[in-house]
Design a protein around this motif. Structure first.
Motif, short mmCIF file in Angstrom:
data_model
loop_
_atom_site.label_atom_id
_atom_site.label_comp_id
_atom_site.label_asym_id
_atom_site.label_seq_id
_atom_site.Cartn_x
_atom_site.Cartn_y
_atom_site.Cartn_z
N ASN A 20 0.89 -1.22 -0.12
CA ASN A 20 0.02 0.03 0.10
C ASN A 20 0.82 1.32 0.09
O ASN A 20 0.65 2.10 0.98
CB ASN A 20 -1.05 0.07 1.03
N ALA A 21 1.88 1.30 -1.02
CA ALA A 21 2.62 2.53 -0.98
C ALA A 21 2.47 3.31 -2.20
O ALA A 21 3.39 3.96 -2.63
CB ALA A 21 4.02 1.97 -0.95
N GLU A 22 1.26 3.33 -2.55
CA GLU A 22 1.17 3.92 -4.03
C GLU A 22 1.39 5.41 -4.07
O GLU A 22 1.96 5.68 -5.32
CB GLU A 22 -0.42 3.79 -4.16
N GLN A 23 1.18 5.98 -3.03
CA GLN A 23 1.62 7.52 -3.12
C GLN A 23 3.23 7.98 -3.05
O GLN A 23 3.59 8.85 -3.36
CB GLN A 23 1.11 8.30 -1.97
N ASP A 51 -3.95 -1.18 -2.72
CA ASP A 51 -4.14 0.14 -3.34
C ASP A 51 -3.70 -0.32 -4.89
O ASP A 51 -3.68 -1.50 -5.36
CB ASP A 51 -3.66 1.31 -2.87
N ARG A 52 -3.44 0.72 -5.53
CA ARG A 52 -2.68 0.57 -6.98
C ARG A 52 -1.26 0.34 -7.01
O ARG A 52 -0.85 0.31 -8.25
CB ARG A 52 -3.20 1.78 -7.90
N ASP A 97 13.31 0.54 0.91
CA ASP A 97 11.83 0.67 1.04
C ASP A 97 10.88 1.53 0.24
O ASP A 97 11.57 2.58 -0.42
CB ASP A 97 11.57 1.02 2.53
N ALA A 98 9.72 1.36 0.09
CA ALA A 98 9.12 1.66 -1.18
C ALA A 98 8.50 3.29 -0.89
O ALA A 98 8.32 3.87 -1.70
CB ALA A 98 7.60 1.00 -1.21
N ASP A 99 8.63 3.71 0.57
CA ASP A 99 8.31 5.01 0.75
C ASP A 99 9.73 6.05 1.08
O ASP A 99 9.60 6.96 1.67
CB ASP A 99 7.37 5.19 1.98
N ASP A 100 10.87 5.29 0.45
CA ASP A 100 12.12 6.10 0.72
C ASP A 100 12.65 6.14 -0.80
O ASP A 100 12.06 5.92 -1.57
CB ASP A 100 13.03 5.19 1.53
#
Length: 345
Positions: A20-23, A51-52, A97-100
């Motif tokens: 859930n790291a779409e953004q 999510d997407r 990591d997907a949000d970094d």
């Protein structure tokens, strides 16, 4: 070793667990695709996102042949990383990591530092706080270091995250505890640290480089702010102790004597202690037995290294843990934590 030849032939895998790291995902993957060192494969592990994220991963794979996508049912970050480790093709691996985000030189600086006899390379990092302020993590010592230097000078226990590090893959293929070296899937906090420590039991040296190419975004809702089941928290606590004991034997020095190592032990104990009362899974007798069954030297280290705890916690340790008054200790923390979380809610 000739660096140019090494660059020409060394495939580096980059593993990105995603849930859930779409953004954030576009910024992360775009940064990886912009690496100056291009002989890489990027494994995007969609861990059952709702999510997407999974759709975005597939779109990247269609646009760039270096991207491979693995779709899994949700099983946690360790399981996602382990699955990618099982199928990756590189000789070396690093994580994001997907949000970094990373700079364009994240992989190249690792490759430049590769040499025979070195299996793990550790870089600096930049931490971005929620208010936008930035803090650079630098180390005391650089170059190839021994275990005592890794824990004393550079405080590995406090910086044991999986990212901002590059690992040669062959030590992970060695059998440890009857299984290949992988992230522990039964715990959800500090699993990175346990993995890095297990890696060092196989290859007990690390090379530190002075580049801050990894950009951590510190966001609310991270694992550090959540408590897991008592069994998960206790497992992490005792795994940390076991790995510190093994590494201490290898290095012929008690690594728990260093303040950062002891402080992490105290923090992990606090998580176990809090989980017992917050999760309400244990009876009073079971809680008392947990305190009672801890090794005396471990209790001593916790008492001596709880300066970061609040005054009431330190008082509880002084009055009850030092004197082995475990039933009174249980009552004390039962009421103290209940009152604290009632006020917090």
């Amino acid at each position: 070793m000739n660096v140019k030849n090494l660059k020409d032939r060394t495939l580096v895998s980059v593993i990105v667990p995603i849930y859930n790291a779409e953004q954030y995902l576009t910024a992360c993957v775009d940064a990886l695709l912009a690496q100056t060192y291009t002989y890489i494969e990027i494994l995007l592990v969609d861990d059952g996102s709702k999510d997407r994220s999974g759709i975005l991963c597939d779109e990247y794979a269609q646009r760039d042949s270096r991207v491979r996508v693995l779709h899994l049912q949700n099983g946690g970050v360790s399981r996602a990383r382990n699955h990618a480790l099982n199928v990756m093709k590189g000789e070396w691996v690093c994580f994001a990591d997907a949000d970094d985000e990373v700079t364009p030189y994240y992989v190249e600086h690792f490759v430049d530092a590769m040499e025979e006899g070195v299996d793990i390379i550790i870089s600096e990092a930049v931490f971005v706080h929620e208010d936008g302020s930035r803090e650079r993590l630098s180390y005391k010592s650089y170059g190839t270091l021994s275990l005592p230097e890794i824990f004393s000078d550079n405080e590995l226990s406090a910086h044991g995250y999986a990212c901002a590090k590059c690992y040669r893959i062959w030590p992970m293929s060695l059998v440890t505890h009857e299984l290949p070296l992988r992230f522990p899937e039964e715990i959800r906090f500090s699993e990175d640290l346990i993995f890095v420590m297990q890696y060092l039991t196989v290859s007990p040296r690390a090379k530190y480089i002075p580049y801050a190419d990894y950009i951590y975004y510190l966001r609310s809702g991270s694992a550090s702010g959540r408590f897991f089941t008592f069994e998960m928290e206790r497992s992490c606590f005792y795994k940390y102790i076991a790995q510190m004991n093994i590494l201490s034997v290898i290095s012929d020095i008690d690594l728990m004597q260093f303040s950062s190592s002891a402080s992490i032990l105290s923090m992990l104990f606090a998580r176990v202690r809090n989980s017992m009362y917050i999760k309400k899974e244990l009876s009073r007798e079971e809680r008392v037995n947990f305190y009672k069954n801890m090794a005396p030297e471990i209790r001593q280290i916790i008492c001596d290294n709880s300066r970061g705890a609040n005054m009431l916690v330190r008082l509880g340790y002084k009055l009850f843990m030092r004197g082995k008054h475990f039933k009174l200790m249980d009552w004390y923390f039962f009421f103290m934590i209940a009152i604290y979380y009632k006020k917090a809610s």
